[in-house]
Design a protein around this motif. Structure first.
Motif, PDB file in Angstrom:
ATOM      1  N   SER A 272      -0.413  -4.957  19.840  1.00  0.00           N
ATOM      2  CA  SER A 272      -1.732  -5.603  19.824  1.00  0.00           C
ATOM      3  C   SER A 272      -2.330  -5.664  18.418  1.00  0.00           C
ATOM      4  CB  SER A 272      -2.696  -4.842  20.729  1.00  0.00           C
ATOM      5  OG  SER A 272      -2.989  -3.567  20.167  1.00  0.00           O
ATOM      6  N   GLY A 273      -3.379  -6.503  18.318  1.00  0.00           N
ATOM      7  CA  GLY A 273      -4.094  -6.599  17.045  1.00  0.00           C
ATOM      8  C   GLY A 273      -4.707  -5.271  16.652  1.00  0.00           C
ATOM      9  N   GLY A 274      -5.200  -4.515  17.652  1.00  0.00           N
ATOM     10  CA  GLY A 274      -5.771  -3.207  17.358  1.00  0.00           C
ATOM     11  C   GLY A 274      -4.742  -2.270  16.759  1.00  0.00           C
ATOM     12  N   GLU A 275      -3.509  -2.318  17.282  1.00  0.00           N
ATOM     13  CA  GLU A 275      -2.440  -1.482  16.731  1.00  0.00           C
ATOM     14  C   GLU A 275      -2.101  -1.890  15.302  1.00  0.00           C
ATOM     15  OE1 GLU A 275       0.778  -0.303  19.729  1.00  0.00           O
ATOM     16  OE2 GLU A 275      -0.078  -2.151  20.583  1.00  0.00           O
ATOM     17  N   LEU A 276      -2.093  -3.208  15.067  1.00  0.00           N
ATOM     18  CA  LEU A 276      -1.808  -3.679  13.706  1.00  0.00           C
ATOM     19  C   LEU A 276      -2.893  -3.224  12.727  1.00  0.00           C
ATOM     20  CD1 LEU A 276      -0.566  -7.340  14.384  1.00  0.00           C
ATOM     21  CD2 LEU A 276       0.809  -5.339  13.756  1.00  0.00           C
ATOM     22  N   VAL A 277      -4.157  -3.297  13.160  1.00  0.00           N
ATOM     23  CA  VAL A 277      -5.266  -2.860  12.298  1.00  0.00           C
ATOM     24  C   VAL A 277      -5.135  -1.373  11.993  1.00  0.00           C
ATOM     25  CG1 VAL A 277      -7.753  -2.489  12.201  1.00  0.00           C
ATOM     26  CG2 VAL A 277      -6.855  -4.663  13.027  1.00  0.00           C
ATOM     27  N   ALA A 278      -4.824  -0.569  13.018  1.00  0.00           N
ATOM     28  CA  ALA A 278      -4.677   0.870  12.809  1.00  0.00           C
ATOM     29  C   ALA A 278      -3.531   1.163  11.852  1.00  0.00           C
ATOM     30  CB  ALA A 278      -4.444   1.571  14.154  1.00  0.00           C
ATOM     31  N   LEU A 279      -2.429   0.431  12.019  1.00  0.00           N
ATOM     32  CA  LEU A 279      -1.282   0.609  11.136  1.00  0.00           C
ATOM     33  C   LEU A 279      -1.640   0.236   9.697  1.00  0.00           C
ATOM     34  CD1 LEU A 279       1.727   1.309  10.914  1.00  0.00           C
ATOM     35  CD2 LEU A 279       2.250  -1.085  11.444  1.00  0.00           C
ATOM     36  N   LEU A 280      -2.407  -0.856   9.564  1.00  0.00           N
ATOM     37  CA  LEU A 280      -2.827  -1.301   8.231  1.00  0.00           C
ATOM     38  C   LEU A 280      -3.728  -0.252   7.573  1.00  0.00           C
ATOM     39  CD1 LEU A 280      -2.982  -3.511   6.048  1.00  0.00           C
ATOM     40  CD2 LEU A 280      -4.925  -4.472   7.297  1.00  0.00           C
ATOM     41  N   GLU A 281      -4.650   0.301   8.354  1.00  0.00           N
ATOM     42  CA  GLU A 281      -5.566   1.309   7.806  1.00  0.00           C
ATOM     43  C   GLU A 281      -4.812   2.544   7.331  1.00  0.00           C
ATOM     44  OE1 GLU A 281      -8.329   1.939  10.945  1.00  0.00           O
ATOM     45  OE2 GLU A 281      -9.616   0.218  10.391  1.00  0.00           O
ATOM     46  N   ARG A 282      -3.772   2.927   8.102  1.00  0.00           N
ATOM     47  CA  ARG A 282      -2.977   4.081   7.680  1.00  0.00           C
ATOM     48  C   ARG A 282      -2.244   3.793   6.373  1.00  0.00           C
ATOM     49  NH1 ARG A 282      -1.817   4.539  13.255  1.00  0.00           N
ATOM     50  NH2 ARG A 282       0.238   3.550  12.982  1.00  0.00           N
ATOM     51  N   GLN A 283      -1.767   2.548   6.242  1.00  0.00           N
ATOM     52  CA  GLN A 283      -1.058   2.205   5.007  1.00  0.00           C
ATOM     53  C   GLN A 283      -2.003   2.141   3.813  1.00  0.00           C
ATOM     54  OE1 GLN A 283       1.925  -0.634   4.685  1.00  0.00           O
ATOM     55  NE2 GLN A 283       2.819  -0.288   6.705  1.00  0.00           N
ATOM     56  N   LEU A 284      -3.243   1.731   4.096  1.00  0.00           N
ATOM     57  CA  LEU A 284      -4.203   1.630   3.003  1.00  0.00           C
ATOM     58  C   LEU A 284      -4.739   2.986   2.575  1.00  0.00           C
ATOM     59  CD1 LEU A 284      -6.263  -1.524   4.079  1.00  0.00           C
ATOM     60  CD2 LEU A 284      -4.521  -1.364   2.294  1.00  0.00           C
ATOM     61  N   GLN A 285      -4.653   3.965   3.450  1.00  0.00           N
ATOM     62  CA  GLN A 285      -5.109   5.300   3.081  1.00  0.00           C
ATOM     63  C   GLN A 285      -4.175   5.895   2.029  1.00  0.00           C
ATOM     64  OE1 GLN A 285      -5.221   7.539   6.692  1.00  0.00           O
ATOM     65  NE2 GLN A 285      -7.178   6.680   7.388  1.00  0.00           N
ATOM     66  N   PRO A 286      -4.747   6.496   1.000  1.00  0.00           N
ATOM     67  CA  PRO A 286      -3.891   7.073  -0.043  1.00  0.00           C
ATOM     68  C   PRO A 286      -3.091   8.256   0.493  1.00  0.00           C
ATOM     69  CG  PRO A 286      -6.184   7.728  -0.370  1.00  0.00           C
ATOM     70  CD  PRO A 286      -6.184   6.691   0.723  1.00  0.00           C
ATOM     71  N   SER A 287      -1.857   8.327   0.049  1.00  0.00           N
ATOM     72  CA  SER A 287      -1.022   9.459   0.433  1.00  0.00           C
ATOM     73  C   SER A 287      -1.431  10.689  -0.370  1.00  0.00           C
ATOM     74  CB  SER A 287       0.451   9.131   0.157  1.00  0.00           C
ATOM     75  OG  SER A 287       0.655   8.988  -1.249  1.00  0.00           O
ATOM     76  N   GLN A 288      -0.889  11.836   0.029  1.00  0.00           N
ATOM     77  CA  GLN A 288      -1.180  13.056  -0.723  1.00  0.00           C
ATOM     78  C   GLN A 288      -0.710  12.932  -2.172  1.00  0.00           C
ATOM     79  OE1 GLN A 288      -2.957  15.739   0.266  1.00  0.00           O
ATOM     80  NE2 GLN A 288      -3.363  14.493   2.099  1.00  0.00           N
TER      81      GLN A 288
END
Length: 325
Positions: free
Chosen positions: A112-128
């Motif tokens: 779903s679009g919601g899953e894609l948005v969540a995945l995108l947000e995780r990718q945009l979050q800086p890693s450690q």
């Protein structure tokens, strides 16, 4: 390996893109994430790349009459990459119904679009690692700013120390110059390739050990943190039956022709009156002084040296001229 067919909505235009990708977001990055409305988009996860390629081709052929001219896509700001895979949103309901009705022909799972948005947000979050790098960068910048502030503070301390030291030296130099004026010993200034000199003379030969210039270079020495120098840096004197001639080394900035530092500027400020007066004195040719004070000479030139005698006569004549001003 699973793969996907993606259906990505354009954020600003009534169109969507049908394509194939193992990783939907990685593919979407090539035509800019910010141009996609991920909330209205979706992915179709299939069990293999072959199934994904097959479904992509079927959807392209089935809804070809709703495809958008690639030139129109590019002209409206879309990427040229995959510009032929865009379709008008008017056919989207039938496309979704096709997927629902043919689940048995194309076994898939909807992302779903919601899953894609969540995945995108995780990718945009800086890693450690990203956070650590950013923190290190900030720490380095903070240290650089701190070092710069320390250097500025130290330089201010240096300049304050220089000014204070010069104010101690200044009265000594001013008093000696005034004495030379009163005695009528000042001939002028000689500018040479090695520096500028104040030229002094007296028609009376001075006895051994006596000096026209009354200050030793150490008397005009100034100091400041990690620095120092002398206002009158050197002194040379020659005596003949015709009289005594001296040259006194001047600071290189006394003529204000090559001020290159804050140190030079402060020296000029403290000795401004003296330096401006030096500029008003007559100029003594370098060849005269070179003949009287040959480089590397430690003894007086011989009394029959014609060039030296001529130079002495010229300097004594210049002294007479200076006394008439």
């Amino acid at each position: 390996m699973t793969s996907h067919v993606y259906i990505l909505h354009d954020l600003k235009h009534p169109r969507f893109k049908i394509g194939k990708a193992n990783k939907i977001l990685a593919r979407a990055r090539s035509f800019r994430w910010e141009s996609i409305d991920f909330h209205q988009s979706l992915g179709v996860r299939l069990t293999s790349e072959t199934d994904a390629y097959t479904l992509e081709k079927i959807l392209h052929r089935t809804f070809r009459l709703s495809s958008i001219d690639p030139l129109e896509v590019v002209a409206s700001g879309g990427s040229a990459d995959g510009a032929s895979e865009w379709f008008n949103t008017s056919c989207l309901p039938r496309l979704l119904q096709y997927l629902k009705d043919n689940q048995d022909l194309h076994p898939h799972v909807i992302v779903s679009g919601g899953e894609l948005v969540a995945l995108l947000e995780r990718q945009l979050q800086p890693s450690q690692a990203d956070i650590a790098r950013e923190q290190l960068k900030k720490e380095k910048e903070a240290r650089r700013i701190e070092r710069e502030a320390e250097l500025i503070a130290f330089r201010r301390t240096q300049l304050d120390g220089l000014r204070a030291s010069l104010k101690v030296v200044h009265p000594k130099v001013a008093q000696e110059l005034e004495r030379q004026k009163q005695n009528g010993n000042i001939v002028g200034i000689c500018d040479t390739s090695l520096g500028s000199y104040l030229v002094l003379a007296n028609k009376i030969p001075l006895p051994s050990g006596a000096s026209l210039w009354g200050l030793k270079p150490l008397s005009t020495h100034y100091e400041y943190p990690l620095g120092g120098g002398s206002i009158m840096s050197s002194f040379s004197q020659m005596t003949w039956p015709e009289g005594t001639i001296s040259k006194v080394g001047l600071p290189r900035i006394c003529m204000r022709e090559d001020l290159i530092s804050e140190t030079d500027e402060i020296i000029y400020q403290v000795f401004r009156e003296e330096f401006e007066w030096f500029n008003q004195l007559q100029r003594i040719p370098e060849e005269w002084i070179s003949a009287i004070f040959p480089r590397g000479l430690f003894l007086s030139p011989s009394s029959d040296d014609h060039q030296s005698k001529r130079a002495i006569e010229n300097v004594m004549g210049a002294l007479l001229k200076a006394s008439c001003w």
